[in-house]
Enzyme design. Structure first.
Site, PDB file in Angstrom:
ATOM      1  N   ASP A   2       0.827  -1.199   0.096  1.00 13.49           N
ATOM      2  CA  ASP A   2       0.051  -0.118  -0.090  1.00 13.49           C
ATOM      3  C   ASP A   2       0.685   1.293  -0.019  1.00 13.49           C
ATOM      4  O   ASP A   2       2.083   1.186   0.696  1.00 13.49           O
ATOM      5  CB  ASP A   2      -0.906  -0.054   1.151  1.00 13.49           C
ATOM      6  CG  ASP A   2      -2.243   0.976   1.101  1.00 13.49           C
ATOM      7  OD1 ASP A   2      -2.429   1.337   0.054  1.00 13.49           O
ATOM      8  OD2 ASP A   2      -2.698   1.193   1.959  1.00 13.49           O
ATOM      9  N   ARG A   6       0.000   7.486  -2.870  1.00 12.57           N
ATOM     10  CA  ARG A   6       0.303   8.647  -2.210  1.00 12.57           C
ATOM     11  C   ARG A   6       1.851   9.079  -2.520  1.00 12.57           C
ATOM     12  O   ARG A   6       2.366  10.126  -2.633  1.00 12.57           O
ATOM     13  CB  ARG A   6       0.385   8.478  -0.646  1.00 12.57           C
ATOM     14  CG  ARG A   6      -0.954   8.514  -0.245  1.00 12.57           C
ATOM     15  CD  ARG A   6      -1.287   8.055   1.291  1.00 12.57           C
ATOM     16  NE  ARG A   6      -1.363   6.563   0.933  1.00 12.57           N
ATOM     17  CZ  ARG A   6      -1.337   5.516   2.198  1.00 12.57           C
ATOM     18  NH1 ARG A   6      -0.916   5.772   3.221  1.00 12.57           N
ATOM     19  NH2 ARG A   6      -1.363   4.270   1.854  1.00 12.57           N
ATOM     20  N   HIS A  19       2.325   3.286  -9.227  1.00 14.86           N
ATOM     21  CA  HIS A  19       2.063   1.658  -9.403  1.00 14.86           C
ATOM     22  C   HIS A  19       3.260   1.344 -10.109  1.00 14.86           C
ATOM     23  O   HIS A  19       3.665   0.011  -9.723  1.00 14.86           O
ATOM     24  CB  HIS A  19       0.785   1.391 -10.117  1.00 14.86           C
ATOM     25  CG  HIS A  19      -0.421   1.731  -9.238  1.00 14.86           C
ATOM     26  ND1 HIS A  19      -0.536   1.573  -8.022  1.00 14.86           N
ATOM     27  CD2 HIS A  19      -1.499   2.552  -9.599  1.00 14.86           C
ATOM     28  CE1 HIS A  19      -1.785   1.661  -7.487  1.00 14.86           C
ATOM     29  NE2 HIS A  19      -2.552   2.463  -8.496  1.00 14.86           N
ATOM     30  N   LEU A 113      11.972 -19.569  -3.856  1.00 12.01           N
ATOM     31  CA  LEU A 113      11.083 -18.632  -3.225  1.00 12.01           C
ATOM     32  C   LEU A 113       9.576 -18.970  -3.837  1.00 12.01           C
ATOM     33  O   LEU A 113       9.469 -19.090  -4.900  1.00 12.01           O
ATOM     34  CB  LEU A 113      11.511 -17.405  -3.380  1.00 12.01           C
ATOM     35  CG  LEU A 113      10.401 -16.515  -2.862  1.00 12.01           C
ATOM     36  CD1 LEU A 113      10.467 -16.256  -1.418  1.00 12.01           C
ATOM     37  CD2 LEU A 113      10.717 -14.958  -3.404  1.00 12.01           C
TER      38      LEU A 113
HETATM   39  C1  IPE Z   1      -1.778  -0.051  -3.407  1.00 12.63           C
HETATM   40  O1  IPE Z   1      -1.379   1.206  -3.439  1.00 12.63           O
HETATM   41  C2  IPE Z   1      -1.759  -0.642  -4.947  1.00 12.63           C
HETATM   42  C3  IPE Z   1      -2.895  -1.038  -5.300  1.00 12.63           C
HETATM   43  C4  IPE Z   1      -3.957  -1.234  -4.737  1.00 12.63           C
HETATM   44  C5  IPE Z   1      -2.910  -1.669  -6.521  1.00 12.63           C
HETATM   45  P1  IPE Z   1      -2.694   2.419  -3.402  1.00 12.63           P
HETATM   46  O2  IPE Z   1      -3.067   2.600  -4.684  1.00 12.63           O
HETATM   47  O3  IPE Z   1      -3.890   1.992  -2.465  1.00 12.63           O
HETATM   48  O4  IPE Z   1      -2.006   3.789  -2.734  1.00 12.63           O
HETATM   49  P2  IPE Z   1      -2.649   4.802  -1.762  1.00 12.63           P
HETATM   50  O5  IPE Z   1      -3.061   4.140  -0.679  1.00 12.63           O
HETATM   51  O6  IPE Z   1      -3.477   5.725  -2.732  1.00 12.63           O
HETATM   52  O7  IPE Z   1      -1.269   5.591  -1.408  1.00 12.63           O
HETATM   53 MG    MG Z   2      -4.199   2.409  -0.474  1.00 16.54          MG
END
Ligand code: IPE
Ligand code: MG
Length: 235
Positions: A2, A6, A19, A113
């Site tokens: 996560d 941000r 991403h 792994l």
């Molecule tokens: C997680 O990062 C990745 C996925 C769910 C694919 P987020 O996209 O939830 O990142 P934030 O929470 O907005 O920072």
């Molecule tokens: Mg998130």
């Protein structure tokens, strides 16, 4: 994993850039786990609920998945990674389903792994599909039968569960399997998650006393008994 959005927002970049960096962080984390002889890594890549994100972000994530399947999988295969995709597959495109099946086949003999990528996954989905499978087989709905029918039945329950990005919840991840996992919540946004973050989670884990419902005294007695030499134990 996560914090991608941000990470991007802080840099005034589109969420998809976060991403993309998240894929780099996963590649790095796989490498770190191999270096540390960690046998199983399970990551939450796309949840059953992530379909509710803006359409543009969802399609961007699927493009990134296709790219990762073609670019990352061959390298992971070379490193001895065995891949498993865990989640509801029938609603995914033929192309993605084929990509998952091929990646699994091509890495099936690897032993360094086991990497489980939870995609279109939810803990509640897994419990429901496992219960349905057991019921359809006519077996009783026992814990053992449900465990054996779960999508992650091929690996033991996780010892350590790390959530990055400063959120303090499980968000439908490994709800059954995390019953006795040690939880570590890391403030680091996933694209920045590095060796120091992993090692600090492992250090925190090593300091926990795992009692599995027993008392501390029982756990200590068992630990000292198993530390005794074999001959002394028999006497
Ligand atoms: C997680 O990062 C990745 C996925 C769910 C694919 P987020 O996209 O939830 O990142 P934030 O929470 O907005 O920072
Ligand atoms: Mg998130």
């Amino acid at each position: 994993m996560d914090g991608n959005g941000r990470w991007a927002k802080k840099r005034l970049l589109p969420r998809l850039a976060g991403h993309k960096k998240g894929v780099d962080a996963l590649r790095r984390c796989v490498h770190l786990c191999i270096e540390r002889s960690i046998p199983v890594l399970t990551v939450f890549a796309f949840s059953s609920e992530n379909w509710n994100r803006p359409q543009e972000e969802v399609s961007g994530l699927f493009e990134l998945l296709a790219l990762a399947l073609s670019r990352e999988v061959p390298e992971m295969a070379r490193q001895g990674v065995r891949l498993h995709f865990v989640g509801e597959r029938s609603s995914l495109s033929e192309r993605v389903q084929t990509g998952f099946a091929q990646a699994e086949q091509n890495t099936a003999a690897n032993q360094r792994l086991q990497l489980n990528i939870c995609f279109n996954y939810g803990g509640r989905w897994d419990m429901a599909q496992a219960a349905a499978k057991v019921a359809a087989s006519g077996q009783p709905l026992t814990e053992a039968n449900i465990s054996a029918a779960l999508a992650l039945a091929h690996v033991p329950d996780p010892d350590l569960l790390i959530r990055t990005g400063a959120e303090l919840r499980l968000s439908n991840f490994l709800l059954w399997q995390a019953a006795y996992s040690e939880l570590v919540f890391s403030p680091t946004l996933w694209p920045d998650f590095d060796a120091a973050d992993l090692d600090s989670a492992i250090t925190a884990f090593a300091q926990r006393e795992r009692r599995f419902g027993q008392t501390s005294a029982q756990v200590c007695a068992q630990a000292s008994a198993s530390a005794l030499p074999q001959v002394a134990q028999k006497r």
